[in-house]
Design a protein around this motif. Structure first.
Motif, PDB file in Angstrom:
ATOM      1  N   MET A 186       0.842  -1.203   0.000  1.00 21.40           N
ATOM      2  CA  MET A 186       0.000   0.000   0.000  1.00 21.40           C
ATOM      3  C   MET A 186       0.877   1.252   0.000  1.00 21.40           C
ATOM      4  SD  MET A 186      -1.642   2.446   2.312  1.00 21.40           S
ATOM      5  CE  MET A 186      -2.013   1.919   3.937  1.00 21.40           C
ATOM      6  N   ASP A 187       0.554   2.205  -0.848  1.00 22.19           N
ATOM      7  CA  ASP A 187       1.210   3.502  -0.718  1.00 22.19           C
ATOM      8  C   ASP A 187       0.156   4.597  -0.664  1.00 22.19           C
ATOM      9  OD1 ASP A 187       0.513   4.197  -3.316  1.00 22.19           O
ATOM     10  OD2 ASP A 187       2.553   4.622  -3.975  1.00 22.19           O
ATOM     11  N   ILE A 188       0.582   5.786  -0.309  1.00 21.94           N
ATOM     12  CA  ILE A 188      -0.370   6.897  -0.168  1.00 21.94           C
ATOM     13  C   ILE A 188       0.039   7.996  -1.129  1.00 21.94           C
ATOM     14  CG2 ILE A 188      -1.327   8.617   1.415  1.00 21.94           C
ATOM     15  CD1 ILE A 188      -0.564   6.731   3.727  1.00 21.94           C
ATOM     16  N   ARG A 189      -0.898   8.416  -1.971  1.00 23.57           N
ATOM     17  CA  ARG A 189      -0.636   9.545  -2.864  1.00 23.57           C
ATOM     18  C   ARG A 189      -1.227  10.809  -2.206  1.00 23.57           C
ATOM     19  NH1 ARG A 189      -0.075  11.101  -8.318  1.00 23.57           N
ATOM     20  NH2 ARG A 189       1.860   9.908  -8.120  1.00 23.57           N
ATOM     21  N   CYS A 190      -0.342  11.746  -1.882  1.00 26.35           N
ATOM     22  CA  CYS A 190      -0.790  13.005  -1.298  1.00 26.35           C
ATOM     23  C   CYS A 190      -0.726  14.062  -2.398  1.00 26.35           C
ATOM     24  CB  CYS A 190       0.127  13.438  -0.162  1.00 26.35           C
ATOM     25  SG  CYS A 190       0.344  12.177   1.090  1.00 26.35           S
ATOM     26  N   PHE A 191      -1.822  14.700  -2.667  1.00 25.79           N
ATOM     27  CA  PHE A 191      -1.844  15.719  -3.715  1.00 25.79           C
ATOM     28  C   PHE A 191      -1.654  17.077  -3.039  1.00 25.79           C
ATOM     29  CE2 PHE A 191      -2.747  18.080  -7.375  1.00 25.79           C
ATOM     30  CZ  PHE A 191      -2.830  17.229  -8.476  1.00 25.79           C
ATOM     31  N   VAL A 192      -0.498  17.676  -3.321  1.00 25.31           N
ATOM     32  CA  VAL A 192      -0.169  18.946  -2.669  1.00 25.31           C
ATOM     33  C   VAL A 192      -0.398  20.096  -3.645  1.00 25.31           C
ATOM     34  CG1 VAL A 192       1.681  20.302  -1.570  1.00 25.31           C
ATOM     35  CG2 VAL A 192       1.590  17.817  -1.245  1.00 25.31           C
ATOM     36  N   VAL A 193      -1.104  21.129  -3.186  1.00 24.73           N
ATOM     37  CA  VAL A 193      -1.228  22.371  -3.960  1.00 24.73           C
ATOM     38  C   VAL A 193      -0.843  23.509  -3.014  1.00 24.73           C
ATOM     39  CG1 VAL A 193      -2.758  23.884  -5.287  1.00 24.73           C
ATOM     40  CG2 VAL A 193      -3.081  21.414  -5.400  1.00 24.73           C
ATOM     41  N   ASP A 277     -12.523  18.412  -5.624  1.00 21.03           N
ATOM     42  CA  ASP A 277     -12.322  19.180  -6.850  1.00 21.03           C
ATOM     43  C   ASP A 277     -10.851  19.653  -6.870  1.00 21.03           C
ATOM     44  OD1 ASP A 277     -12.387  20.919  -8.982  1.00 21.03           O
ATOM     45  OD2 ASP A 277     -13.629  22.430  -7.978  1.00 21.03           O
ATOM     46  N   VAL A 278      -9.960  18.726  -7.191  1.00 16.58           N
ATOM     47  CA  VAL A 278      -8.520  19.040  -7.160  1.00 16.58           C
ATOM     48  C   VAL A 278      -8.174  20.055  -8.256  1.00 16.58           C
ATOM     49  CG1 VAL A 278      -6.194  18.054  -7.309  1.00 16.58           C
ATOM     50  CG2 VAL A 278      -8.003  16.787  -6.140  1.00 16.58           C
ATOM     51  N   ALA A 279      -8.803  19.896  -9.435  1.00 14.92           N
ATOM     52  CA  ALA A 279      -8.538  20.837 -10.537  1.00 14.92           C
ATOM     53  C   ALA A 279      -8.889  22.260 -10.083  1.00 14.92           C
ATOM     54  CB  ALA A 279      -9.363  20.447 -11.763  1.00 14.92           C
ATOM     55  N   GLY A 280     -10.013  22.407  -9.394  1.00 14.76           N
ATOM     56  CA  GLY A 280     -10.448  23.714  -8.886  1.00 14.76           C
ATOM     57  C   GLY A 280      -9.424  24.308  -7.927  1.00 14.76           C
ATOM     58  N   LYS A 281      -8.819  23.439  -7.121  1.00 18.95           N
ATOM     59  CA  LYS A 281      -7.810  23.917  -6.147  1.00 18.95           C
ATOM     60  C   LYS A 281      -6.574  24.457  -6.877  1.00 18.95           C
ATOM     61  CE  LYS A 281      -9.540  22.176  -2.179  1.00 18.95           C
ATOM     62  NZ  LYS A 281     -10.830  22.642  -1.843  1.00 18.95           N
ATOM     63  N   ILE A 282      -6.231  23.829  -7.999  1.00 22.06           N
ATOM     64  CA  ILE A 282      -5.057  24.289  -8.761  1.00 22.06           C
ATOM     65  C   ILE A 282      -5.356  25.670  -9.373  1.00 22.06           C
ATOM     66  CG2 ILE A 282      -3.567  23.804 -10.776  1.00 22.06           C
ATOM     67  CD1 ILE A 282      -3.965  20.783 -10.115  1.00 22.06           C
ATOM     68  N   ILE A 283      -6.556  25.825  -9.913  1.00 23.44           N
ATOM     69  CA  ILE A 283      -6.935  27.119 -10.509  1.00 23.44           C
ATOM     70  C   ILE A 283      -6.967  28.191  -9.408  1.00 23.44           C
ATOM     71  CG2 ILE A 283      -8.735  28.382 -11.788  1.00 23.44           C
ATOM     72  CD1 ILE A 283      -7.328  26.178 -13.496  1.00 23.44           C
ATOM     73  N   GLU A 284      -7.513  27.811  -8.260  1.00 18.84           N
ATOM     74  CA  GLU A 284      -7.566  28.744  -7.122  1.00 18.84           C
ATOM     75  C   GLU A 284      -6.153  29.193  -6.730  1.00 18.84           C
ATOM     76  OE1 GLU A 284     -10.367  27.325  -4.030  1.00 18.84           O
ATOM     77  OE2 GLU A 284      -8.828  27.966  -2.657  1.00 18.84           O
TER      78      GLU A 284
END
Ligand code: ADP
Length: 301
Positions: A186-193, A277-284
């Motif tokens: 198991m691994d964990i993907r952390c999406f950082v913005v 809404d990860v895409a929204g966070k990137i635009i933000e």
């Protein structure tokens, strides 16, 4: 804002989502195939020319550079930087993250938890390399590999030696790593913005598979991070100079260890697993930083 997404195709999920999120928030969003961009290298008026016409100035770009196109892709990002355009990730940070060894060296320098890792060039040093990581079982990785291809688990000393000899024989650059058995595939993907983890999922490898990559048949699910995991992910992205990053972590007996930091993390798996809404966070992030923050790279390495 006028935003460009640098991507090979407007039909890719991540590209579509970024475009939709930008439009939804009232921006003008263009998808630009970076392999069709060409440039004039001049100190007065640097330009990016696309489909025969110079591109008008954008407020921000989101680079989505494929691993096999890093060289040309980062040159295009650099040209936008020279034009004073804000970029979600700088060209230097992208190049840095594409070299697994450089990435691990940088993370180590910042004191971020890593699996014990060794690297050598000469086949004469294989025995000592096996000792450095504590002997078998150990993981051998081809430096240029992605999606789990070129990641091998060697359970015995003999297997480790022959796999390393084979890779060295074809002149592949490899690193050798302590096997984090307790991660249980198991691994964990952390999406950082910016300076936050905006979404996190765990990925579990198929039965009998130690690699959790979704491309290798793994499954994914939302996960709640510990504060230590959260801060490790943010520090790892920062150490690489990345504003948008996918940080992959294993849960080891000695705390969270980072195995990889990705500069163009996919949105499909993480949005599906977390409903965020990860895409929204990137635009933000672009809204908050373009025009205010200068492209800069304070990392020396
Ligand atoms: P890639 O970039 O090709 O995905 P990774 O280094 O992320 O390569 O490795 C692929 C998968 O193998 C990881 O997602 C993880 O599940 C597993 N893995 C990688 N390194 C280790 C390790 N040192 N110990 C245990 N499992 C590992």
């Amino acid at each position: 804002m006028k935003i460009a997404i640098l991507s090979r195709s407007a039909t890719l999920y991540s590209t579509q989502r970024l475009q939709a999120a930008g439009v939804e928030r009232g921006h003008e969003v263009h998808v630009i195939d970076y392999l069709r961009c060409y440039m004039n290298i001049t100190s007065h008026k640097p330009l990016v020319i696309y489909q025969g016409k110079p591109l008008e100035k954008f407020d921000a770009i989101v680079p989505r550079i494929g691993a096999s196109k890093t060289f040309y892709g980062t040159a295009v990002v650099r040209q936008f930087e020279m034009m004073g355009v804000f970029t979600a990730n700088s060209s230097q940070a992208i190049s840095r993250s594409r070299d697994k060894l450089r990435c691990l060296q940088l993370l180590a320098k910042k004191g971020i938890g890593l699996p014990v890792t060794g690297f050598a060039h000469s086949p004469k040093d294989i025995e000592s390399l096996i000792d450095i990581v504590g002997g078998p079982p150990l993981v051998i990785k081809v430096l240029e590999g992605t999606q789990g291809i070129g990641v091998v688990l060697a359970e015995s000393h003999q297997a480790a030696k022959s796999v390393m000899e084979a890779f060295r024989g074809i002149d592949a650059n490899i690193l050798v790593q302590e096997f984090i058995k307790e991660a249980g595939g198991m691994d964990i993907r952390c999406f950082v913005v910016g300076d936050k983890v905006v979404a996190a999922m765990k990925r579990q490898g198929a039965a009998g598979e130690f690699r959790s990559n979704l491309h290798r048949g793994g499954t994914s699910e939302k996960i709640k991070l510990t504060p230590e995991e959260r801060s490790t992910a943010v520090r790892a992205a920062k150490a690489m100079g990345l504003n948008v990053a996918g940080v992959d972590i294993l849960r080891s007996n000695h705390g969270p260890v980072v195995i990889e930091v990705n500069s163009s993390p996919g949105l499909k798996g993480i949005e599906a697993a977390t409903q965020q809404d990860v895409a929204g966070k990137i635009i933000e992030f672009l809204e908050k930083n373009a025009g205010l923050v200068k492209n800069g790279d304070r990392c020396q390495y």
